[in-house]
Scaffold this active site. Structure first.
Site, PDB file in Angstrom:
ATOM      1  N   GLY A 131       0.779  -1.240   0.000  1.00 51.92           N
ATOM      2  CA  GLY A 131       0.000   0.000   0.000  1.00 51.92           C
ATOM      3  C   GLY A 131       0.805   1.281   0.000  1.00 51.92           C
ATOM      4  O   GLY A 131       0.350   2.310  -0.489  1.00 51.92           O
TER       5      GLY A 131
ATOM      6  N   GLU B 208       3.976   4.229   5.805  1.00 50.40           N
ATOM      7  CA  GLU B 208       2.743   3.445   5.653  1.00 50.40           C
ATOM      8  C   GLU B 208       1.695   4.265   4.909  1.00 50.40           C
ATOM      9  O   GLU B 208       1.691   5.494   4.992  1.00 50.40           O
ATOM     10  CB  GLU B 208       2.173   3.093   7.036  1.00 50.40           C
ATOM     11  N   ASP B 209       0.813   3.581   4.221  1.00 51.34           N
ATOM     12  CA  ASP B 209      -0.321   4.280   3.624  1.00 51.34           C
ATOM     13  C   ASP B 209      -1.386   4.542   4.682  1.00 51.34           C
ATOM     14  O   ASP B 209      -1.993   5.606   4.723  1.00 51.34           O
ATOM     15  CB  ASP B 209      -0.908   3.504   2.437  1.00 51.34           C
TER      16      ASP B 209
ATOM     17  N   ASP C  78      -4.453   1.477  10.824  1.00 47.27           N
ATOM     18  CA  ASP C  78      -5.852   1.209  11.168  1.00 47.27           C
ATOM     19  C   ASP C  78      -5.898   0.727  12.615  1.00 47.27           C
ATOM     20  O   ASP C  78      -6.069   1.516  13.549  1.00 47.27           O
ATOM     21  CB  ASP C  78      -6.402   0.188  10.175  1.00 47.27           C
TER      22      ASP C  78
ATOM     23  N   LYS D  80      -6.831   6.098  11.059  1.00 46.65           N
ATOM     24  CA  LYS D  80      -8.210   6.069  11.561  1.00 46.65           C
ATOM     25  C   LYS D  80      -8.145   6.198  13.075  1.00 46.65           C
ATOM     26  O   LYS D  80      -7.543   5.366  13.740  1.00 46.65           O
ATOM     27  CB  LYS D  80      -8.882   4.752  11.176  1.00 46.65           C
TER      28      LYS D  80
ATOM     29  N   PHE E  75     -14.113   2.321   4.748  1.00 44.45           N
ATOM     30  CA  PHE E  75     -13.215   1.583   3.861  1.00 44.45           C
ATOM     31  C   PHE E  75     -12.757   2.500   2.736  1.00 44.45           C
ATOM     32  O   PHE E  75     -13.568   3.004   1.964  1.00 44.45           O
ATOM     33  CB  PHE E  75     -13.932   0.357   3.290  1.00 44.45           C
TER      34      PHE E  75
ATOM     35  N   ASP F 288      -6.099  -0.770  -1.664  1.00 44.93           N
ATOM     36  CA  ASP F 288      -6.793  -1.646  -2.606  1.00 44.93           C
ATOM     37  C   ASP F 288      -8.168  -2.085  -2.135  1.00 44.93           C
ATOM     38  O   ASP F 288      -8.505  -2.013  -0.946  1.00 44.93           O
ATOM     39  CB  ASP F 288      -5.952  -2.898  -2.868  1.00 44.93           C
TER      40      ASP F 288
ATOM     41  N   ARG G 159      -5.502   0.346  -6.592  1.00 43.43           N
ATOM     42  CA  ARG G 159      -4.373   1.043  -5.958  1.00 43.43           C
ATOM     43  C   ARG G 159      -3.931   2.246  -6.784  1.00 43.43           C
ATOM     44  O   ARG G 159      -3.340   3.177  -6.252  1.00 43.43           O
ATOM     45  CB  ARG G 159      -3.184   0.085  -5.811  1.00 43.43           C
TER      46      ARG G 159
HETATM   47  C1  PRP Z   1      -2.597  -2.311   5.242  1.00 44.72           C
HETATM   48  C2  PRP Z   1      -1.694  -1.079   5.389  1.00 44.72           C
HETATM   49  C3  PRP Z   1      -0.942  -1.371   6.648  1.00 44.72           C
HETATM   50  C4  PRP Z   1      -1.924  -2.175   7.465  1.00 44.72           C
HETATM   51  C5  PRP Z   1      -2.558  -1.277   8.471  1.00 44.72           C
HETATM   52  O1  PRP Z   1      -1.900  -3.314   4.604  1.00 44.72           O
HETATM   53  O2  PRP Z   1      -0.851  -0.904   4.287  1.00 44.72           O
HETATM   54  O3  PRP Z   1       0.237  -2.106   6.407  1.00 44.72           O
HETATM   55  O4  PRP Z   1      -2.927  -2.680   6.573  1.00 44.72           O
HETATM   56  O5  PRP Z   1      -3.528  -1.963   9.226  1.00 44.72           O
HETATM   57  P1  PRP Z   1      -3.398  -2.172  10.799  1.00 44.72           P
HETATM   58  O6  PRP Z   1      -3.009  -0.860  11.410  1.00 44.72           O
HETATM   59  O7  PRP Z   1      -4.799  -2.588  11.176  1.00 44.72           O
HETATM   60  O8  PRP Z   1      -2.392  -3.245  11.047  1.00 44.72           O
HETATM   61  P2  PRP Z   1      -2.605  -4.605   3.996  1.00 44.72           P
HETATM   62  O9  PRP Z   1      -2.503  -5.740   4.987  1.00 44.72           O
HETATM   63  O10 PRP Z   1      -3.966  -4.262   3.490  1.00 44.72           O
HETATM   64  O11 PRP Z   1      -1.642  -4.976   2.777  1.00 44.72           O
HETATM   65  P3  PRP Z   1      -1.327  -4.122   1.455  1.00 44.72           P
HETATM   66  O12 PRP Z   1      -0.575  -2.886   1.884  1.00 44.72           O
HETATM   67  O13 PRP Z   1      -0.474  -5.030   0.636  1.00 44.72           O
HETATM   68  O14 PRP Z   1      -2.642  -3.786   0.806  1.00 44.72           O
END
Ligand code: PRP
Length: 182
Positions: A49, A104-105, A108, A136, A157, A164, A170
């Site tokens: 991400g 990080e993107d 959460d 968030k 979401f 994604d 993305r």
């Molecule tokens: C997303 C995002 C972070 C993580 C955050 O990755 O890029 O790495 O979730 O969530 P959290 O704070 O609840 O741990 P994802 O697992 O969707 O993988 P991706 O980046 O490959 O889409």
């Protein structure tokens, strides 16, 4: 341009222009915060991400940097909520005594960041901080603090600019939410 998913309209939550402006500001904040370090700053993008944000952010940082990436996977939501994350791609070099900034993107639940912090600390970097485009606020983050934050967003979401929906979207140049059926 893609603006629908399965009959639902995608509404911009953050426009391309808002993102561009904030990324430039974050780049300036980071440049200022690390102005006295001697070795290049190591930016560690968390795949997948963060890739779009990383590409723009690193060009907004006006100092020598090195780019690294980490791959992580969680085996479904049940495992993720337990905080169990597995590294699928590791750094290419040691980070001992180096200044490291995670990119990080989105933060959460904060579980990914918490795991990565724990893992990285054992490698004894000079400092370890976190930059995230989005956060968030509604969820408990425990000890995870976003040091450089782009935007606080509602608990919805979101897709685009790296984020994604079932693996796609993305490459949307903005961050959007799925709206009502059309
Ligand atoms: C997303 C995002 C972070 C993580 C955050 O990755 O890029 O790495 O979730 O969530 P959290 O704070 O609840 O741990 P994802 O697992 O969707 O993988 P991706 O980046 O490959 O889409």
């Amino acid at each position: 341009m893609m603006n629908r998913f399965k009959g639902k309209e995608i509404q911009a939550l953050l426009t391309k222009e808002q993102i561009e402006k904030r990324v430039k500001e974050l780049g300036a904040e980071i440049t200022h915060a690390y102005r006295d370090i001697k070795d290049p700053l190591i930016l560690v993008g968390v795949l997948k991400g963060s890739v779009l944000f990383m590409a723009d952010l690193c060009r907004a940082i006006d100092m020598p940097i090195e780019l690294e990436f980490m791959g992580v996977s969680s085996y479904g939501e049940a495992t993720k909520s337990s905080g169990a994350v597995q590294i699928t791609l590791d750094l290419t070099r040691p980070i001992e005594n180096r200044h490291v900034l995670f990119v990080e993107d989105i933060v959460d639940t904060g579980l990914t960041a918490k795991y990565l912090y724990g893992n990285m600390r054992t490698r004894e970097p000079a400092s370890l901080r976190l930059c995230s485009l989005l956060e968030k606020p509604s969820k408990s983050k425990g000890e995870v603090k976003v040091d450089f934050l782009g935007f606080t967003i509602p608990d919805e979401f979101v897709i685009g600019y790296g984020l994604d929906l079932a693996g796609v979207y993305r490459n949307l140049p903005y961050v959007g939410v799925l709206g009502s059926d059309v």
